[in-house]
Design an enzyme around this catalytic site. Structure first.
Site, PDB file in Angstrom:
ATOM      1  N   GLU A   1       5.037   7.120 -10.638  1.00 55.73           N
ATOM      2  CA  GLU A   1       5.742   7.783  -9.538  1.00 55.73           C
ATOM      3  C   GLU A   1       7.203   7.340  -9.513  1.00 55.73           C
ATOM      4  OE1 GLU A   1       4.102   8.246  -5.470  1.00 55.73           O
ATOM      5  OE2 GLU A   1       2.249   7.569  -6.431  1.00 55.73           O
TER       6      GLU A   1
ATOM      7  N   GLY B   1       5.544   3.128   0.194  1.00 54.70           N
ATOM      8  CA  GLY B   1       6.224   3.839  -0.885  1.00 54.70           C
ATOM      9  C   GLY B   1       5.206   4.127  -1.964  1.00 54.70           C
TER      10      GLY B   1
ATOM     11  N   SER C   1       0.845  -1.192   0.000  1.00 52.58           N
ATOM     12  CA  SER C   1       0.000   0.000   0.000  1.00 52.58           C
ATOM     13  C   SER C   1       0.876   1.236   0.000  1.00 52.58           C
ATOM     14  CB  SER C   1      -0.929   0.005   1.213  1.00 52.58           C
ATOM     15  OG  SER C   1      -0.158   0.266   2.367  1.00 52.58           O
ATOM     16  N   LYS C   2       0.199   2.359  -0.072  1.00 56.93           N
ATOM     17  CA  LYS C   2       0.867   3.652  -0.183  1.00 56.93           C
ATOM     18  C   LYS C   2       1.925   3.844   0.914  1.00 56.93           C
ATOM     19  CE  LYS C   2       1.077   7.501  -2.285  1.00 56.93           C
ATOM     20  NZ  LYS C   2       1.743   7.458  -3.524  1.00 56.93           N
ATOM     21  N   ARG C   3       1.633   3.315   2.091  1.00 60.02           N
ATOM     22  CA  ARG C   3       2.587   3.564   3.181  1.00 60.02           C
ATOM     23  C   ARG C   3       3.920   2.856   2.968  1.00 60.02           C
ATOM     24  NH1 ARG C   3       1.361  -1.286   6.412  1.00 60.02           N
ATOM     25  NH2 ARG C   3      -0.483  -1.858   5.233  1.00 60.02           N
TER      26      ARG C   3
END
Ligand code: GLU
Length: 470
Positions: free
Chosen positions: A248, A242, A238-240
């Site tokens: 991106e 990276g 998940s986003k947490r």
């Protein structure tokens, strides 16, 4: 065997994430490794969640990773008539039927089954009613009452599902739109797809899709389900952990070939080999070496690979990419001011030390600015440009001015002689020189840096620091 056809079938509801990109890559490599075709289908049937921006973002990411489909991109929504034609065919052959049960009725059936300890599902009460079309009616597949669906998953091995486990699934909703399972089967069939490799969130759909193939008497493709990617804490990526979006990684300064190499190794292996050219991947890939357990995303390894590719990259390309970073971070004017020749001469010195293009751009900065714009690190100045160092540097600058050839060996000989004459250690002058000409305490080799900067800039910078003593 005839040519194999694989496909990637993203739903355009957001950016292309790392997991999707890996699925696309595996499908691409599976096709290429067998001389087959790789197709792209945008599954944009969910009109509320699909956006043209998301479609474009997926296409851009696939282009960046150089995963070009072999045929025209297929848009699923545009094929609704064909999906309905096949639904009519299933109705006509008696493999599908209309159902007018309301959601409440179906929920009640599920509840009853659950209360009896059975699998909660639609009970098939409209199967033999012979209903025709009408408002609020869905079309369902007549799932065989007995038997099972068994197939050999390319990644997970043999999987069998009893038919009684499966509902009479909806093929067409009451609003007339075909469902995902129906549309996927029709499209895969019409596109000649022979091998479906996708995320294992779809593993439960596969026996249902096979039932549709069977009802249509179509050849069933091979299926493979790739396990998901986990974060270092072994939880769903998940986003947490990276970035999630492939693009991106572009902004963070990764080269597409490093990302491709990294993703290929995330769940696939070929002995101990870590670095693969595109040609090698296209030749060596095989589903037999796809792992069946989830892979853990490892940013350090991606950085390591990126560093390998930066060292090997063509200088002109690297210069363009560094200029893109400068443009992105400092604006068009800043990028336009860069002396490309200096950049091209500086890059070989910087390549071995950079993990990303952003680091490369940052490290190249002192080479590219004019003396008046050079930024000095305050700590470095306070430590290495004290009055006695400045006095020494002034003498050194005079000696340097007299040097005929501004080349590495000559610079080294001069500097050696300079320290020996004064019974100094080399480092007594090296760091003051470095801070003077680069503004920082870490840089590539001193003499090669001076050569790239050139006589004029080197002397101008050594002259400038004398002002610090005022
Ligand atoms: N559109 C589906 C998704 O993005 C994939 C369908 C498939 O690969 O069969 O999850």
């Amino acid at each position: 065997m005839s040519q194999i056809v694989t496909r990637f079938a993203p739903s355009p509801t957001g950016f292309l994430h790392i997991g999707g990109a890996r699925t696309a890559l595996f499908s691409y490599l599976l096709a290429k490794s067998q001389g087959g075709r790789f197709e792209l289908r945008i599954e944009d049937t969910d009109r509320e969640r699909s956006t043209p921006e998301a479609t474009q973002a997926i296409l851009d990411a696939m282009q960046w990773l150089d995963l070009q489909p072999d045929g025209e991109t297929v848009f699923q929504h545009a094929r609704a008539d064909r999906h309905n034609e096949v639904i009519e065919q299933l109705l006509a052959s008696g493999n599908a039927y209309y159902c007018d049960c309301t959601k409440e009725q179906v929920d009640a059936m599920r509840e009853t089954a659950r209360a009896q300890g059975k699998k909660p599902k639609y009970d098939g009460s409209c199967r033999e009613r012979g209903l025709g079309p009408g408002p609020g009616r869905v079309v369902r597949l007549k799932t065989p009452l007995q038997g099972s669906v068994a197939y050999n998953d390319m990644v997970k091995g043999p999987i069998a599902t009893a038919c009684e486990e499966m509902d009479d699934m909806i093929l067409r909703r009451s609003d007339g739109t075909p469902t995902y399972n129906l549309a996927v089967v029709v499209d895969d069939h019409d596109m000649g797809v022979t091998h479906v490799l996708r995320g294992d969130d779809h593993v439960n759909n596969t026996p249902r899709q096979i039932l549709i193939y069977r009802a249509l008497e179509w050849d069933v493709p091979e299926f493979g389900h790739v396990p998901m990617i986990l974060g270092p804490d072994k939880k769903k990526l998940s986003k947490r952990h990276g970035a999630l979006s492939v693009m991106e990684y572009q902004s963070m300064g990764y080269l597409p070939e490093a990302v491709v190499n990294y993703l290929a190794r995330l769940g696939w292996s070929h002995g101990d080999q870590e670095v693969f050219t595109r040609e090698e991947l296209e030749q060596l890939f095989s589903v037999e070496h796809l792992g069946s357990s989830p892979s853990v995303f490892d940013t350090k390894k991606l950085e390591w690979l990126n560093a390998q590719y930066i060292v090997q990259a063509d200088l002109n390309r690297l210069a363009d990419l560094v200029l893109d970073v400068i443009r992105e971070e400092a604006g068009d004017q800043e990028a336009a001011n860069v002396d490309r020749d200096v950049l091209l001469r500086a890059l070989p010195l910087l390549q071995p030390r950079a993990k990303t293009l952003v680091e490369l751009a940052e490290a190249s900065q002192f080479f590219l600015v004019d003396v008046s714009h050079l930024q000095y690190d305050e700590k470095a100045v306070n430590k290495f440009l004290k009055p006695d160092s400045l006095a020494l540097l002034a003498e050194y600058t005079t000696a340097l001015r007299g040097l005929d050839r501004f080349e590495e060996e000559a610079l080294e000989a001069l500097t050696k002689e300079f320290v020996e004459q004064r019974e100094l250690k080399f480092k007594a002058i090296a760091q003051p020189i470095r801070v003077s000409i680069t503004g920082r305490t870490a840089s590539p080799g001193l003499f090669e840096t001076m050569v790239v900067l050139g006589r004029e800039q080197t002397l101008a910078r050594l002259d400038r620091v004398q002002d610090f003593g005022l």
